[in-house]
Design a protein around this motif. Structure first.
Motif, PDB file in Angstrom:
ATOM      1  N   UNK A  35      38.279  35.703  25.342  1.00  0.00           N
ATOM      2  CA  UNK A  35      37.564  35.709  26.619  1.00  0.00           C
ATOM      3  C   UNK A  35      38.431  35.883  27.716  1.00  0.00           C
ATOM      4  N   UNK A  36      39.552  35.551  27.625  1.00  0.00           N
ATOM      5  CA  UNK A  36      40.608  35.887  28.893  1.00  0.00           C
ATOM      6  C   UNK A  36      40.712  37.155  28.799  1.00  0.00           C
ATOM      7  N   UNK A  37      40.959  37.944  27.394  1.00  0.00           N
ATOM      8  CA  UNK A  37      41.489  39.177  27.608  1.00  0.00           C
ATOM      9  C   UNK A  37      40.125  40.269  27.913  1.00  0.00           C
ATOM     10  N   UNK A  38      39.003  39.870  27.644  1.00  0.00           N
ATOM     11  CA  UNK A  38      37.871  40.544  27.883  1.00  0.00           C
ATOM     12  C   UNK A  38      37.597  40.576  29.439  1.00  0.00           C
ATOM     13  N   UNK A  39      37.827  39.422  29.758  1.00  0.00           N
ATOM     14  CA  UNK A  39      37.530  39.117  31.600  1.00  0.00           C
ATOM     15  C   UNK A  39      38.664  39.979  32.103  1.00  0.00           C
ATOM     16  N   UNK A  40      39.848  39.958  31.756  1.00  0.00           N
ATOM     17  CA  UNK A  40      41.001  40.601  32.628  1.00  0.00           C
ATOM     18  C   UNK A  40      40.598  42.380  32.565  1.00  0.00           C
ATOM     19  N   UNK A  41      39.707  42.605  31.742  1.00  0.00           N
ATOM     20  CA  UNK A  41      39.265  44.046  31.560  1.00  0.00           C
ATOM     21  C   UNK A  41      38.141  44.300  32.385  1.00  0.00           C
ATOM     22  N   UNK A  42      37.478  43.323  32.889  1.00  0.00           N
ATOM     23  CA  UNK A  42      36.171  43.460  33.595  1.00  0.00           C
ATOM     24  C   UNK A  42      36.521  43.835  35.014  1.00  0.00           C
ATOM     25  N   UNK A  43      36.261  45.146  35.465  1.00  0.00           N
ATOM     26  CA  UNK A  43      36.583  45.325  36.921  1.00  0.00           C
ATOM     27  C   UNK A  43      35.713  44.599  37.998  1.00  0.00           C
ATOM     28  N   UNK A  44      34.819  44.015  37.726  1.00  0.00           N
ATOM     29  CA  UNK A  44      33.903  43.168  38.398  1.00  0.00           C
ATOM     30  C   UNK A  44      34.564  41.883  38.995  1.00  0.00           C
ATOM     31  N   UNK A  45      35.332  41.201  38.156  1.00  0.00           N
ATOM     32  CA  UNK A  45      35.781  39.904  38.395  1.00  0.00           C
ATOM     33  C   UNK A  45      37.181  40.012  39.417  1.00  0.00           C
ATOM     34  N   UNK A  46      37.025  39.329  40.419  1.00  0.00           N
ATOM     35  CA  UNK A  46      38.109  39.131  41.193  1.00  0.00           C
ATOM     36  C   UNK A  46      39.043  37.939  41.240  1.00  0.00           C
ATOM     37  N   UNK A  47      38.374  36.990  40.752  1.00  0.00           N
ATOM     38  CA  UNK A  47      38.875  35.618  40.542  1.00  0.00           C
ATOM     39  C   UNK A  47      38.652  35.047  39.318  1.00  0.00           C
ATOM     40  N   UNK A  48      39.537  34.463  38.449  1.00  0.00           N
ATOM     41  CA  UNK A  48      39.538  34.199  37.150  1.00  0.00           C
ATOM     42  C   UNK A  48      40.139  32.713  37.307  1.00  0.00           C
ATOM     43  N   UNK A  49      39.019  31.756  36.944  1.00  0.00           N
ATOM     44  CA  UNK A  49      39.592  30.214  37.081  1.00  0.00           C
ATOM     45  C   UNK A  49      39.527  29.716  35.715  1.00  0.00           C
ATOM     46  N   UNK A  50      40.765  28.959  35.305  1.00  0.00           N
ATOM     47  CA  UNK A  50      40.934  28.262  34.018  1.00  0.00           C
ATOM     48  C   UNK A  50      41.571  26.973  34.272  1.00  0.00           C
ATOM     49  N   UNK A  51      41.481  26.162  33.029  1.00  0.00           N
ATOM     50  CA  UNK A  51      41.889  25.011  33.302  1.00  0.00           C
ATOM     51  C   UNK A  51      43.455  24.978  32.867  1.00  0.00           C
ATOM     52  N   UNK A  52      44.464  24.293  33.718  1.00  0.00           N
ATOM     53  CA  UNK A  52      45.909  24.473  33.328  1.00  0.00           C
ATOM     54  C   UNK A  52      46.242  24.098  32.037  1.00  0.00           C
ATOM     55  N   UNK A  53      45.527  22.984  31.139  1.00  0.00           N
ATOM     56  CA  UNK A  53      45.531  22.929  29.883  1.00  0.00           C
ATOM     57  C   UNK A  53      45.418  24.066  28.902  1.00  0.00           C
ATOM     58  N   UNK A  54      44.408  24.831  29.157  1.00  0.00           N
ATOM     59  CA  UNK A  54      44.009  26.148  28.245  1.00  0.00           C
ATOM     60  C   UNK A  54      45.071  27.177  28.740  1.00  0.00           C
ATOM     61  N   UNK A  55      45.780  27.304  29.986  1.00  0.00           N
ATOM     62  CA  UNK A  55      46.886  28.330  29.943  1.00  0.00           C
ATOM     63  C   UNK A  55      47.773  28.002  28.969  1.00  0.00           C
TER      64      UNK A  55
END
Length: 100
Positions: A35-55
């Motif tokens: 999901x992170x990889x797919x979102x990083x490739x999305x040109x429309x996403x300006x902010x990605x929010x994650x939980x620190x434990x997931x990082x």
């Protein structure tokens, strides 16, 4: 620009209720990485929010990519987070220190 949120169902629920449409449930480290990889490739996403434990669950190479990402700006919520502070991330993405 849109906000995307990735994490466990309990984490993303509040963001869904707040009206954020790009929320992705990821219960396993493999789904989280995908999901992170797919979102990083999305040109429309300006902010990605994650939980620190997931990082901490993603591979180190992806952690470095998230820490260095300017677009989207990655914000981890909850607990102690390594890497750059929110202030530094905003400064890097906007180019101006908004706290001054």
């Amino acid at each position: 620009m849109e906000i995307a949120v990735i994490g466990k169902d309990e984490f993303i629920l509040g963001f869904r209720l707040a009206g954020i449409h790009k929320t992705y449930a990821a219960e396993t480290p493999e789904k989280l990485t995908e999901a992170i990889t797919r979102t990083l490739e999305d040109p429309n996403v300006g902010i990605l929010v994650l939980q620190s434990t997931d990082m901490e669950q993603v591979p180190r190479k992806l952690q470095v990519a998230l820490e260095n990402s300017v677009k989207p700006t990655v914000i981890s919520i909850g607990g102690e987070t390594g890497g750059l502070s929110l202030r530094e991330r905003i400064k890097r993405s906007v180019g101006v220190d908004l706290w001054k």
